[in-house]
Design a protein around this motif. Structure first.
Motif, PDB file in Angstrom:
ATOM      1  N   HIS A 134       0.837  -1.204   0.000  1.00  0.00           N
ATOM      2  CA  HIS A 134       0.000   0.000   0.000  1.00  0.00           C
ATOM      3  C   HIS A 134       0.873   1.257   0.000  1.00  0.00           C
ATOM      4  CE1 HIS A 134      -4.045  -1.768   0.718  1.00  0.00           C
ATOM      5  NE2 HIS A 134      -3.338  -2.770   1.241  1.00  0.00           N
ATOM      6  N   ILE A 135       1.920   1.233   0.788  1.00  0.00           N
ATOM      7  CA  ILE A 135       2.834   2.379   0.849  1.00  0.00           C
ATOM      8  C   ILE A 135       3.506   2.597  -0.503  1.00  0.00           C
ATOM      9  CG2 ILE A 135       4.928   3.298   1.906  1.00  0.00           C
ATOM     10  CD1 ILE A 135       2.470   3.366   3.720  1.00  0.00           C
ATOM     11  N   LEU A 153      -6.383   5.147  -2.814  1.00  0.00           N
ATOM     12  CA  LEU A 153      -5.403   4.272  -2.155  1.00  0.00           C
ATOM     13  C   LEU A 153      -5.356   4.524  -0.651  1.00  0.00           C
ATOM     14  CD1 LEU A 153      -2.488   4.531  -4.756  1.00  0.00           C
ATOM     15  CD2 LEU A 153      -3.961   2.537  -4.348  1.00  0.00           C
ATOM     16  N   ASP A 154      -5.530   5.771  -0.262  1.00  0.00           N
ATOM     17  CA  ASP A 154      -5.544   6.142   1.149  1.00  0.00           C
ATOM     18  C   ASP A 154      -6.660   5.380   1.871  1.00  0.00           C
ATOM     19  OD1 ASP A 154      -5.668   7.459   3.636  1.00  0.00           O
ATOM     20  OD2 ASP A 154      -4.981   9.345   2.763  1.00  0.00           O
ATOM     21  N   THR A 155      -7.836   5.408   1.280  1.00  0.00           N
ATOM     22  CA  THR A 155      -8.967   4.697   1.874  1.00  0.00           C
ATOM     23  C   THR A 155      -8.741   3.189   1.878  1.00  0.00           C
ATOM     24  OG1 THR A 155     -10.712   6.343   1.558  1.00  0.00           O
ATOM     25  CG2 THR A 155     -11.361   4.034   1.368  1.00  0.00           C
ATOM     26  N   ASN A 197       2.604  14.515   3.112  1.00  0.00           N
ATOM     27  CA  ASN A 197       2.388  14.466   4.548  1.00  0.00           C
ATOM     28  C   ASN A 197       1.562  13.240   4.947  1.00  0.00           C
ATOM     29  OD1 ASN A 197       3.810  16.853   4.869  1.00  0.00           O
ATOM     30  ND2 ASN A 197       1.985  18.141   4.903  1.00  0.00           N
ATOM     31  N   ALA A 198       0.525  12.965   4.184  1.00  0.00           N
ATOM     32  CA  ALA A 198      -0.309  11.787   4.474  1.00  0.00           C
ATOM     33  C   ALA A 198       0.509  10.513   4.317  1.00  0.00           C
ATOM     34  CB  ALA A 198      -1.525  11.761   3.553  1.00  0.00           C
ATOM     35  N   LEU A 199       1.348  10.477   3.293  1.00  0.00           N
ATOM     36  CA  LEU A 199       2.185   9.300   3.061  1.00  0.00           C
ATOM     37  C   LEU A 199       3.151   9.078   4.224  1.00  0.00           C
ATOM     38  CD1 LEU A 199       3.247   7.010   1.294  1.00  0.00           C
ATOM     39  CD2 LEU A 199       4.640   8.697   0.049  1.00  0.00           C
ATOM     40  N   ARG A 200       3.752  10.154   4.717  1.00  0.00           N
ATOM     41  CA  ARG A 200       4.663  10.013   5.864  1.00  0.00           C
ATOM     42  C   ARG A 200       3.925   9.487   7.095  1.00  0.00           C
ATOM     43  NH1 ARG A 200       7.225  14.697   3.751  1.00  0.00           N
ATOM     44  NH2 ARG A 200       5.891  16.080   5.005  1.00  0.00           N
ATOM     45  N   ASP A 201       2.700   9.984   7.310  1.00  0.00           N
ATOM     46  CA  ASP A 201       1.892   9.466   8.416  1.00  0.00           C
ATOM     47  C   ASP A 201       1.667   7.961   8.256  1.00  0.00           C
ATOM     48  OD1 ASP A 201       1.716  12.008   9.414  1.00  0.00           O
ATOM     49  OD2 ASP A 201      -0.420  12.279   8.992  1.00  0.00           O
ATOM     50  N   HIS A 202       1.309   7.556   7.060  1.00  0.00           N
ATOM     51  CA  HIS A 202       1.050   6.140   6.805  1.00  0.00           C
ATOM     52  C   HIS A 202       2.299   5.293   7.021  1.00  0.00           C
ATOM     53  CE1 HIS A 202      -2.571   7.234   3.989  1.00  0.00           C
ATOM     54  NE2 HIS A 202      -2.833   7.419   5.273  1.00  0.00           N
ATOM     55  N   GLN A 203       3.433   5.807   6.599  1.00  0.00           N
ATOM     56  CA  GLN A 203       4.689   5.069   6.789  1.00  0.00           C
ATOM     57  C   GLN A 203       4.985   4.856   8.272  1.00  0.00           C
ATOM     58  OE1 GLN A 203       7.125   7.758   4.440  1.00  0.00           O
ATOM     59  NE2 GLN A 203       7.328   6.260   2.783  1.00  0.00           N
ATOM     60  N   ARG A 204       4.737   5.888   9.071  1.00  0.00           N
ATOM     61  CA  ARG A 204       4.977   5.757  10.512  1.00  0.00           C
ATOM     62  C   ARG A 204       3.998   4.758  11.140  1.00  0.00           C
ATOM     63  NH1 ARG A 204       5.881  11.511  10.178  1.00  0.00           N
ATOM     64  NH2 ARG A 204       3.715  11.878  10.803  1.00  0.00           N
TER      65      ARG A 204
END
Length: 254
Positions: A134-135, A153-155, A197-204
């Protein structure tokens, strides 16, 4: 007598034919209404029809090559789902207020933190590893600047975590709320660094999940969800501590 019998038996046959034609016609209308509903919903959630867009039955009927009746039925269905609102004789793609976003996202926070915790407790290592895919997909969408694809993809990412929880009711509720999330997310993704920013949140979040660290994973999900509330409240990229303090106090309602 024979003629009368023939006459009597012919009437039910004609009625059955008429009923059958009516059923086919009704089925056709439902099918067309569902098709317009799906296409209209996709256009709204992919931002082809942005928030605040006025939706007229006649215009939509022409857009989707149909009559006004199935267009009206599709609009009413989207009103029930909270994606459009009625304004006089027309409909409008819904715009959420800061108060509405806060109410909705506080509920979302509870559900998605629970999903993260249960996924860590119940999912296999192989299942959790699929979150890396997903990432990767989100990274590619970010590189292309493809906001609509990233939104989808976020959802899918959040629903995947809920699926890994092994709780079918939780998965269903997270799936249902994410239609509105995709619309609310428009403000977040419209900013220059929104996708990054959303991608970085998801990675964390994924990093914490793969370490099976429930405390950190829940904290990362909490920050991720609350950062959207902060945006609607006028904050700019608040750090986790600043965001927490902002919401520890009684929220100011406008």
């Amino acid at each position: 007598m024979d003629g009368r019998r023939a006459g009597k038996t012919s009437a039910p046959a004609d009625s059955d034919s008429a009923a059958g034609a009516g059923e086919v016609s009704a089925t056709g209308r439902r099918s067309l209404s569902s098709d317009i509903y799906m296409r209209l919903k996709k256009d709204i959630l992919s931002f082809n029809l942005p928030r605040g867009t006025v939706l007229q039955e006649a215009v939509l009927a022409e857009r989707y090559h149909a009559s006004r009746t199935p267009a009206r039925e599709a609009l009413r269905r989207l009103v029930q789902e909270g994606l459009t609102v009625r304004r006089g004789r027309n409909y409008v793609v819904r715009t959420f207020t800061a108060d509405e976003v806060q109410d909705f996202y506080e509920v979302r926070e509870g559900l998605e933190k629970m999903a993260v915790r249960l996924a860590i407790e119940r999912a296999s290592d192989d299942s959790l590893e699929t979150l890396r895919q997903h990432i990767e997909a989100q990274t590619e969408a970010t590189r292309r600047g493809d906001v609509a694809t990233f939104n989808r993809l976020d959802t899918e990412f959040h629903i995947a975590i809920a699926t890994m929880s092994g709780n079918l009711l939780l998965e269903r509720e997270v799936s249902l709320l994410h239609d509105k999330v995709m619309l609310i997310r428009a403000l977040e993704l419209s900013r220059e660094a929104g996708m990054s920013n959303a991608l970085r949140d998801h990675q964390r979040i994924v990093d914490a999940i793969l370490r099976r660290n429930i405390t950190v994973a829940e904290a990362e999900m909490r920050y991720h969800v609350r950062s959207v509330i902060a945006l609607y409240r006028g904050f700019k990229e608040p750090p986790p501590s600043g965001l927490d303090s902002a919401f520890d106090a009684e929220p100011t309602r406008k």
